[in-house]
Scaffold this active site. Sequence first.
Site, mmCIF file in Angstrom:
data_model
loop_
_atom_site.group_PDB
_atom_site.id
_atom_site.type_symbol
_atom_site.label_atom_id
_atom_site.label_comp_id
_atom_site.label_asym_id
_atom_site.label_seq_id
_atom_site.Cartn_x
_atom_site.Cartn_y
_atom_site.Cartn_z
ATOM 1 N N SER B 128 0.816 -1.219 0.000
ATOM 2 C CA SER B 128 0.000 0.000 0.000
ATOM 3 C C SER B 128 0.850 1.270 0.000
ATOM 4 O O SER B 128 0.345 2.345 -0.271
ATOM 5 C CB SER B 128 -0.949 0.000 1.207
ATOM 6 O OG SER B 128 -0.220 0.122 2.399
ATOM 7 N N LYS B 165 0.127 4.449 6.186
ATOM 8 C CA LYS B 165 -0.569 5.416 5.331
ATOM 9 C C LYS B 165 0.187 6.738 5.395
ATOM 10 O O LYS B 165 0.962 6.974 6.316
ATOM 11 C CB LYS B 165 -2.004 5.653 5.848
ATOM 12 C CG LYS B 165 -2.928 4.427 5.792
ATOM 13 C CD LYS B 165 -3.562 4.280 4.425
ATOM 14 C CE LYS B 165 -4.480 3.069 4.375
ATOM 15 N NZ LYS B 165 -3.728 1.807 4.280
#
Lengths: 207, 207
Positions: B128, B165
């Site tokens: 990610s 993130k």
Amino acid sequence: MSKPTRAQQRVLDFIQAEVHAGRPIPTLREIAAQFGFRSHRAAACHLEALKRKGLIESEPGKARSLRVISPLAKLRSRILDIPLFGSIPAGFAREREPEAEGCVSVDIESIGFRPTRNTFALRVTGDSMIGRHILDGDVVVLEHGPEPRHGDIVAALIDGESTLKTFLQRSGKPYLKAENPKYPDLMPAQELMIQGVFKALIRRAKE
Amino acid sequence: MSKPTRAQQRVLDFIQAEVHAGRPIPTLREIAAQFGFRSHRAAACHLEALKRKGLIESEPGKARSLRVISPLAKLRSRILDIPLFGSIPAGFAREREPEAEGCVSVDIESIGFRPTRNTFALRVTGDSMIGRHILDGDVVVLEHGPEPRHGDIVAALIDGESTLKTFLQRSGKPYLKAENPKYPDLMPAQELMIQGVFKALIRRAKE
DNA sequence: TACATTACTATCCAAATGGATAGTCTATTT
DNA sequence: AAATAGACTATCCATTTGGATAGTAATGTA
């Protein structure tokens, strides 16, 4: 495994500080002196308490045989010192240690392989390998010696500078490729000196 | 700084092996016993030679005060043990050490900052964050506590899993963004638990 | 209040330890 | 052949060091 009291913690901290500073493990009397105790028995009491609490251990009768039992130390694998160079001279002499600019110390587990005498580290300058997710400022760990395989990342000596490239073979001929469209794509790896094969990487966040 | 003889080298190797095995530094008599010397003087002679050659040093009169001088040890900075978790429980308890799955040991220099009690490591799963050049299998070092700034990479607890993130602020509101088009782009960081801010990364080459 | 724990002081002792002196034996170099 | 250096034995000694005994003072705590 209960908690040490404040005084016991201070003693434990002192022992760890001495070890970290590269000095020998303190004796009962050295600990007593550090805290101004007039009797080394006081230090012995604290050590006994720390032993009961499972925080240190020692071999009875042996001088300076204390060992601090850190929960992490149990998990820690052997630590290795890898010399860090600015750039590597062509010959890659055996006597490389004096020339090292710095030192990277990591445990074997984290780095994923067992370094040899031919293991060294380089600080990456430039973004020629951004396509392989290696950034400017990263420290790469390389191994000198093994024949690179197709797709390996290697350090090569070009114009007296070590630069990282991808090693490719096209119909038997070795080529080097930069992983950044800004750089010339392929160059024959014939006369180029392959200094090492990429093994690991350490990056620190930019501040 | 000349070279040790074969016998001297064997003594030096023994000392290093003992230290490495976590045992206290051997005494003259222990060294003599190891090699079958009937007099500890023999061991003392070898140590004297090693001292002359600049390979070890000791504090006179002190028991077990030998120190092996490695050329790299001079360059090596303090080593730190950072606990490595599979995933972090929500509370991020102070008593985190027993739960650690492993341990990352690196020197301060390489990692570029001074870890605190709130420093920990995670093994990255998934891609990610490939847009920020963090790959599947990388180990990231994070610091719990400091308020993340716009653009920082953070570990957040989502559905009981720690995921990385990018932390962003849009008109005052905090958001989290995955750096991979495959993942949903933005999510509010309101109720999400920010576990730590990215500080460093260790990657090993895929075999 | 009585009691347990912690945190010390003051000494003594035996074992552990580094260091010194004196000498042997054996290669290697000069 | 003589000289040198390394490797070792055998002892002796002064310190260093861990450990033991005995006791004091302060601080909780039941």
